[in-house]
Design a protein around this motif. Structure first.
Motif, PDB file in Angstrom:
ATOM      1  N   PHE A  57       0.821  -1.203   0.000  1.00  0.00           N
ATOM      2  CA  PHE A  57       0.000   0.000   0.000  1.00  0.00           C
ATOM      3  C   PHE A  57       0.860   1.259   0.000  1.00  0.00           C
ATOM      4  O   PHE A  57       0.529   2.249  -0.668  1.00  0.00           O
ATOM      5  N   TYR A  61       0.545   4.277  -2.615  1.00  0.00           N
ATOM      6  CA  TYR A  61       0.183   5.585  -2.057  1.00  0.00           C
ATOM      7  C   TYR A  61       1.212   6.637  -2.466  1.00  0.00           C
ATOM      8  O   TYR A  61       0.860   7.775  -2.808  1.00  0.00           O
ATOM      9  N   GLU A  80      -7.734   2.569   6.933  1.00  0.00           N
ATOM     10  CA  GLU A  80      -9.106   2.682   6.409  1.00  0.00           C
ATOM     11  C   GLU A  80      -9.330   1.713   5.261  1.00  0.00           C
ATOM     12  O   GLU A  80     -10.379   1.071   5.161  1.00  0.00           O
ATOM     13  N   LYS A  81      -8.338   1.605   4.382  1.00  0.00           N
ATOM     14  CA  LYS A  81      -8.454   0.678   3.248  1.00  0.00           C
ATOM     15  C   LYS A  81      -8.544  -0.757   3.748  1.00  0.00           C
ATOM     16  O   LYS A  81      -9.353  -1.551   3.262  1.00  0.00           O
ATOM     17  N   SER A  84     -11.923  -1.590   5.109  1.00  0.00           N
ATOM     18  CA  SER A  84     -12.974  -1.667   4.093  1.00  0.00           C
ATOM     19  C   SER A  84     -12.840  -2.900   3.204  1.00  0.00           C
ATOM     20  O   SER A  84     -13.776  -3.232   2.467  1.00  0.00           O
TER      21      SER A  84
END
Length: 144
Positions: A57, A61, A80-81, A84
């Motif tokens: 990530f 990012y 957060e990713k 989810s």
């Protein structure tokens, strides 16, 4: 005239002083144990699934937001990713973490064998001999 707003515990009983010490420091009679020093040659513990995810990530990012230098922003976005994502999306990261854990366990086992095996192997060969025996040579004057 008014008395000062603060009070000292000098006028209190020793039991009260002990209770205050317990409240501040916990139990005053308990001695903290010193932690063991970690061996720098030991293998490092493997990363969990979330940290395996964060490795990938971070790369994506940084590609999407090259101007962002905030580490906390990357961590928040990654968290957060991760929250989810569904279990099926997380499955590859759990598999990679399991592979890393298996490799770590093999490395740890070989490390422990090297550390313990060398010392124990030498002692097991000489275990039938007594270390307290005195061996005299022929013609020694101190022989009983």
């Amino acid at each position: 005239m008014r008395k000062p707003a603060f009070t000292s515990i000098a006028h209190k009983k020793p039991e009260a002083q002990l209770q205050v010490a317990k409240k501040r420091n916990g139990n005053p009679n308990v001695v903290k144990e010193k932690s063991k020093k970690k061996d720098s040659g030991a293998p490092k513990r493997p990363a969990g699934a979330f940290f395996v995810f964060m490795e990938e990530f971070r790369k994506t990012y940084k590609e999407n937001f090259p101007d962002n230098k905030s580490i906390s922003a990357v961590g928040k976005a990654g968290g957060e990713k991760w929250k989810s994502m569904t279990d099926s999306e997380k499955a590859p990261y759990f598999a990679k973490a399991a592979n890393r854990k298996a490799e770590y366990e093999k490395a740890l086992e070989s490390y422990n064998q090297k550390a313990n095996g060398a010392g124990e192997g030498a002692k097991e060969d000489d275990s039938d001999r007594s270390t307290s025996e005195v061996h005299y040579e022929e013609g020694d004057e101190n022989e009983p």
